[in-house]
Design a protein around this motif. Structure first.
Motif, PDB file in Angstrom:
ATOM      1  N   SER A 121       0.716  -1.283  -0.178  1.00 41.70           N
ATOM      2  CA  SER A 121       0.058  -0.129   0.020  1.00 41.70           C
ATOM      3  C   SER A 121       0.966   1.286   0.060  1.00 41.70           C
ATOM      4  O   SER A 121       1.656   1.686   0.936  1.00 41.70           O
ATOM      5  N   TYR A 122       0.868   1.842  -1.162  1.00 48.04           N
ATOM      6  CA  TYR A 122       1.630   3.157  -1.227  1.00 48.04           C
ATOM      7  C   TYR A 122       1.731   4.203  -0.047  1.00 48.04           C
ATOM      8  O   TYR A 122       2.629   4.675   0.407  1.00 48.04           O
ATOM      9  N   GLU A 123       0.312   4.308   0.223  1.00 44.91           N
ATOM     10  CA  GLU A 123       0.035   5.271   1.275  1.00 44.91           C
ATOM     11  C   GLU A 123       0.757   4.928   2.803  1.00 44.91           C
ATOM     12  O   GLU A 123       1.296   5.759   3.418  1.00 44.91           O
ATOM     13  N   MET A 124       0.549   3.522   3.020  1.00 44.91           N
ATOM     14  CA  MET A 124       1.084   3.028   4.195  1.00 44.91           C
ATOM     15  C   MET A 124       2.709   3.067   4.312  1.00 44.91           C
ATOM     16  O   MET A 124       3.078   3.344   5.286  1.00 44.91           O
ATOM     17  N   LEU A 125       3.031   2.634   3.360  1.00 42.98           N
ATOM     18  CA  LEU A 125       4.699   2.339   3.272  1.00 42.98           C
ATOM     19  C   LEU A 125       5.105   3.829   3.347  1.00 42.98           C
ATOM     20  O   LEU A 125       6.200   3.871   3.897  1.00 42.98           O
ATOM     21  N   GLU A 126       4.657   4.834   2.733  1.00 39.85           N
ATOM     22  CA  GLU A 126       5.012   6.217   2.853  1.00 39.85           C
ATOM     23  C   GLU A 126       4.979   6.472   4.258  1.00 39.85           C
ATOM     24  O   GLU A 126       5.893   7.371   4.896  1.00 39.85           O
ATOM     25  N   LYS A 127       4.065   6.324   4.946  1.00 37.91           N
ATOM     26  CA  LYS A 127       3.963   6.745   6.328  1.00 37.91           C
ATOM     27  C   LYS A 127       4.689   5.912   7.293  1.00 37.91           C
ATOM     28  O   LYS A 127       5.425   6.657   8.354  1.00 37.91           O
ATOM     29  N   LEU A 128       5.159   4.809   7.011  1.00 35.49           N
ATOM     30  CA  LEU A 128       6.322   3.995   7.584  1.00 35.49           C
ATOM     31  C   LEU A 128       7.844   4.590   7.578  1.00 35.49           C
ATOM     32  O   LEU A 128       8.687   4.553   8.547  1.00 35.49           O
ATOM     33  N   GLY A 129       7.825   5.233   6.478  1.00 31.09           N
ATOM     34  CA  GLY A 129       9.170   5.865   6.316  1.00 31.09           C
ATOM     35  C   GLY A 129      10.203   5.054   5.533  1.00 31.09           C
ATOM     36  O   GLY A 129       9.963   3.932   5.139  1.00 31.09           O
ATOM     37  N   HIS A 130      11.388   5.535   5.645  1.00 25.07           N
ATOM     38  CA  HIS A 130      12.559   4.912   5.238  1.00 25.07           C
ATOM     39  C   HIS A 130      12.535   4.609   3.571  1.00 25.07           C
ATOM     40  O   HIS A 130      13.123   3.769   2.825  1.00 25.07           O
ATOM     41  N   ASN A 131      11.558   5.466   2.948  1.00 26.99           N
ATOM     42  CA  ASN A 131      11.114   5.262   1.671  1.00 26.99           C
ATOM     43  C   ASN A 131      10.856   3.739   0.984  1.00 26.99           C
ATOM     44  O   ASN A 131      11.081   3.705  -0.013  1.00 26.99           O
ATOM     45  N   LEU A 132      10.317   3.308   1.865  1.00 26.85           N
ATOM     46  CA  LEU A 132       9.596   1.949   1.696  1.00 26.85           C
ATOM     47  C   LEU A 132       8.621   1.956   0.376  1.00 26.85           C
ATOM     48  O   LEU A 132       8.482   1.082  -0.140  1.00 26.85           O
ATOM     49  N   GLN A 133       8.181   2.962   0.318  1.00 22.73           N
ATOM     50  CA  GLN A 133       7.087   3.234  -0.875  1.00 22.73           C
ATOM     51  C   GLN A 133       7.601   2.829  -2.144  1.00 22.73           C
ATOM     52  O   GLN A 133       6.807   2.541  -2.988  1.00 22.73           O
ATOM     53  N   LEU A 134       8.912   3.049  -2.009  1.00 26.45           N
ATOM     54  CA  LEU A 134       9.605   2.865  -3.529  1.00 26.45           C
ATOM     55  C   LEU A 134       9.437   1.331  -3.922  1.00 26.45           C
ATOM     56  O   LEU A 134       9.974   0.820  -5.079  1.00 26.45           O
ATOM     57  N   ASN A 135       8.893   0.393  -2.936  1.00 20.89           N
ATOM     58  CA  ASN A 135       8.781  -0.946  -3.337  1.00 20.89           C
ATOM     59  C   ASN A 135       7.733  -1.014  -4.251  1.00 20.89           C
ATOM     60  O   ASN A 135       7.534  -1.863  -5.044  1.00 20.89           O
ATOM     61  N   VAL A 136       6.673  -0.080  -4.480  1.00 19.58           N
ATOM     62  CA  VAL A 136       5.752   0.042  -5.490  1.00 19.58           C
ATOM     63  C   VAL A 136       6.267   0.463  -6.653  1.00 19.58           C
ATOM     64  O   VAL A 136       6.582   1.699  -6.588  1.00 19.58           O
ATOM     65  N   ASN A 137       6.309  -0.188  -7.548  1.00 22.73           N
ATOM     66  CA  ASN A 137       6.821   0.172  -8.890  1.00 22.73           C
ATOM     67  C   ASN A 137       5.950   1.158  -9.919  1.00 22.73           C
ATOM     68  O   ASN A 137       5.614   0.554 -10.959  1.00 22.73           O
ATOM     69  N   LEU A 138       5.979   2.347  -9.680  1.00 23.59           N
ATOM     70  CA  LEU A 138       5.156   3.427 -10.222  1.00 23.59           C
ATOM     71  C   LEU A 138       5.908   3.668 -11.525  1.00 23.59           C
ATOM     72  O   LEU A 138       5.202   4.237 -12.457  1.00 23.59           O
ATOM     73  N   GLY A 139       7.162   3.409 -11.736  1.00 21.88           N
ATOM     74  CA  GLY A 139       7.952   3.735 -13.176  1.00 21.88           C
ATOM     75  C   GLY A 139       8.270   5.121 -13.077  1.00 21.88           C
ATOM     76  O   GLY A 139       8.214   5.886 -12.106  1.00 21.88           O
ATOM     77  N   LYS A 140       8.471   5.615 -14.375  1.00 21.98           N
ATOM     78  CA  LYS A 140       8.853   7.020 -14.707  1.00 21.98           C
ATOM     79  C   LYS A 140       7.789   7.908 -14.496  1.00 21.98           C
ATOM     80  O   LYS A 140       7.925   9.357 -14.151  1.00 21.98           O
ATOM     81  N   THR A 141       6.577   7.446 -14.357  1.00 21.44           N
ATOM     82  CA  THR A 141       5.457   8.334 -14.233  1.00 21.44           C
ATOM     83  C   THR A 141       4.921   8.311 -12.716  1.00 21.44           C
ATOM     84  O   THR A 141       3.904   8.856 -12.402  1.00 21.44           O
ATOM     85  N   GLY A 142       5.765   7.870 -11.824  1.00 23.95           N
ATOM     86  CA  GLY A 142       5.430   8.062 -10.559  1.00 23.95           C
ATOM     87  C   GLY A 142       5.109   9.184  -9.912  1.00 23.95           C
ATOM     88  O   GLY A 142       3.975   9.279  -8.949  1.00 23.95           O
ATOM     89  N   PHE A 143       5.481  10.237 -10.503  1.00 23.75           N
ATOM     90  CA  PHE A 143       5.387  11.762  -9.943  1.00 23.75           C
ATOM     91  C   PHE A 143       3.940  12.046 -10.196  1.00 23.75           C
ATOM     92  O   PHE A 143       3.241  12.861  -9.837  1.00 23.75           O
ATOM     93  N   ILE A 144       3.478  11.233 -11.076  1.00 29.15           N
ATOM     94  CA  ILE A 144       1.948  11.496 -11.447  1.00 29.15           C
ATOM     95  C   ILE A 144       1.149  10.354 -10.716  1.00 29.15           C
ATOM     96  O   ILE A 144      -0.031  10.740 -10.133  1.00 29.15           O
ATOM     97  N   SER A 145       1.601   9.050 -10.759  1.00 29.17           N
ATOM     98  CA  SER A 145       0.874   8.026 -10.058  1.00 29.17           C
ATOM     99  C   SER A 145       0.577   8.280  -8.780  1.00 29.17           C
ATOM    100  O   SER A 145      -0.538   7.740  -8.187  1.00 29.17           O
TER     101      SER A 145
END
Length: 362
Positions: free
Chosen positions: A107-131
């Motif tokens: 869950s991108y939102e949950m991993l982002e709250k956990l910190g340590h950039n764990l949300q990077l496990n979600v492979n949003l690709g080069k359009t991650g700044f939009i996704s």
């Protein structure tokens, strides 16, 4: 003396990655404090792969992950393959290895709250700044309505309203090209020299103030947004087993209404129908024969969407309905932006109301 090490083991299951769903794969993800890297299990070139010194390393699939995180310092890590068995190993000192382990949904939102950039496990690709913002909006709408189907339609409405100026600009240019078609045909008939023909065409475009690429440019600008939306909806673990209404009980899988033992993809059929209407009503400088040949494209898309998640189909179906209304409004009001926005808002309200009522009744 041997160093302390911790391993996590995983047996490779059946991979179902495809051109339409490249995210459905299993592999390693590791982060060195600066950037995240990933490697799919099936693409490993050696039985042992060193990841260098990492802050965390994960094994994941489309929706779930296990991650080993070092809080104190960067630690060496490597991936190890033994047939269909894959391991990730982290190594510490002779008598000390401090790690935290996370196992759960991506869950991108949950991993982002956990910190340590764990949300990077979600492979949003080069359009991650939009996704990433689109995923946030999807969750925001869900908190209001408690239904991810309604949230997807709300996201569709917002995107369509924001992109209306670009769509209106594209429509006006395509309409102008359609109006020029008789004169373009006359030039093709009267001027046989190709170079002179092109010069005559360019002079005609300049005289009428038409940009032949003007209809394509706004569409190209929107392309990263559509790719970002695709990634967001394909990777949202929140849609897994999330029902919308009626027979649509899993927005992460294909939808089929079962009748007499046969599954009928109702939303996909409606999507193809709306795409046909949209394509037929879109201004075009093509001759009637070419236009009829292009009608095969919605059918091709129909076969593709039959195996895609229902959430994605719901997004494009509701978007097509709004787009058809926008085209009708721009045709009727001769591309006037203010009038077109008014009609768009009215249709968006109607689409939302129907979607919400179906969700409540279903």
């Amino acid at each position: 003396r041997s160093r302390l090490a911790l391993e996590w083991t995983r047996l490779l299951g059946k991979e179902e990655a495809s051109m339409l769903d490249p995210y459905n794969a299993q592999g390693y993800v590791w982060y060195d404090g600066h950037r995240a890297q990933r490697e799919i299990f099936s693409k490993l070139e050696a039985d042992t792969q060193d990841f260098g010194r990492i802050r965390w390393v994960s094994m994941d699939d489309k929706y779930f992950m296990v991650s080993m995180l070092s809080h104190e310092q960067l630690v060496p890590a490597q991936g190890i393959r033994s047939g269909q068995l894959y391991r990730v190993r982290t190594m510490g000192e002779d008598d000390h290895l401090a790690l935290s382990i996370f196992f759960g949904p991506k869950s991108y939102e949950m991993l982002e709250k956990l910190g340590h950039n764990l949300q990077l496990n979600v492979n949003l690709g080069k359009t991650g700044f939009i996704s990433a913002p689109l995923l946030w909006l999807l969750h925001f709408f869900y908190r209001f309505f408690g239904n991810y189907g309604v949230a997807i339609v709300c996201l569709t409405i917002l995107v369509r309203i924001v992109l209306y100026p670009l769509n209106a600009s594209s429509f006006r240019q395509m309409k102008a090209m359609q109006d020029l078609k008789p004169e373009m045909d006359r030039i093709r008939e009267q001027v046989t020299d190709k170079q002179q023909q092109q010069l005559e065409m360019m002079a005609l475009y300049k005289k009428r103030g038409v940009n032949p690429m003007g209809g394509c440019f706004p569409v190209l600008i929107q392309l990263p947004i559509f790719i970002g939306l695709y990634a967001a909806l394909m990777l949202a673990v929140e849609l897994r087993h999330a029902s919308y209404a009626l027979w649509i009980d899993d927005l992460s899988g294909p939808e089929k209404l079962m009748i007499g033992g046969f599954g009928i993809p109702v939303m996909v059929i409606l999507f193809v129908a709306t795409m046909l209407v949209q394509q037929w009503t879109t201004p075009s400088a093509m001759d009637p024969t070419q236009k009829k040949v292009m009608l095969i494209m919605p059918v091709v898309f129909g076969f593709m969407f039959a195996s895609l998640p229902a959430g994605l189909t719901l997004y494009y179906l509701s978007g097509n309905i709004i787009a058809i209304a926008q085209q009708k409004a721009m045709t009727h009001y001769h591309g006037k932006t203010k009038s077109g926005i008014g009609v768009t808002a009215a249709v968006c309200a109607l689409v939302f109301l129907v979607t919400y009522v179906i969700a409540r009744l279903g």
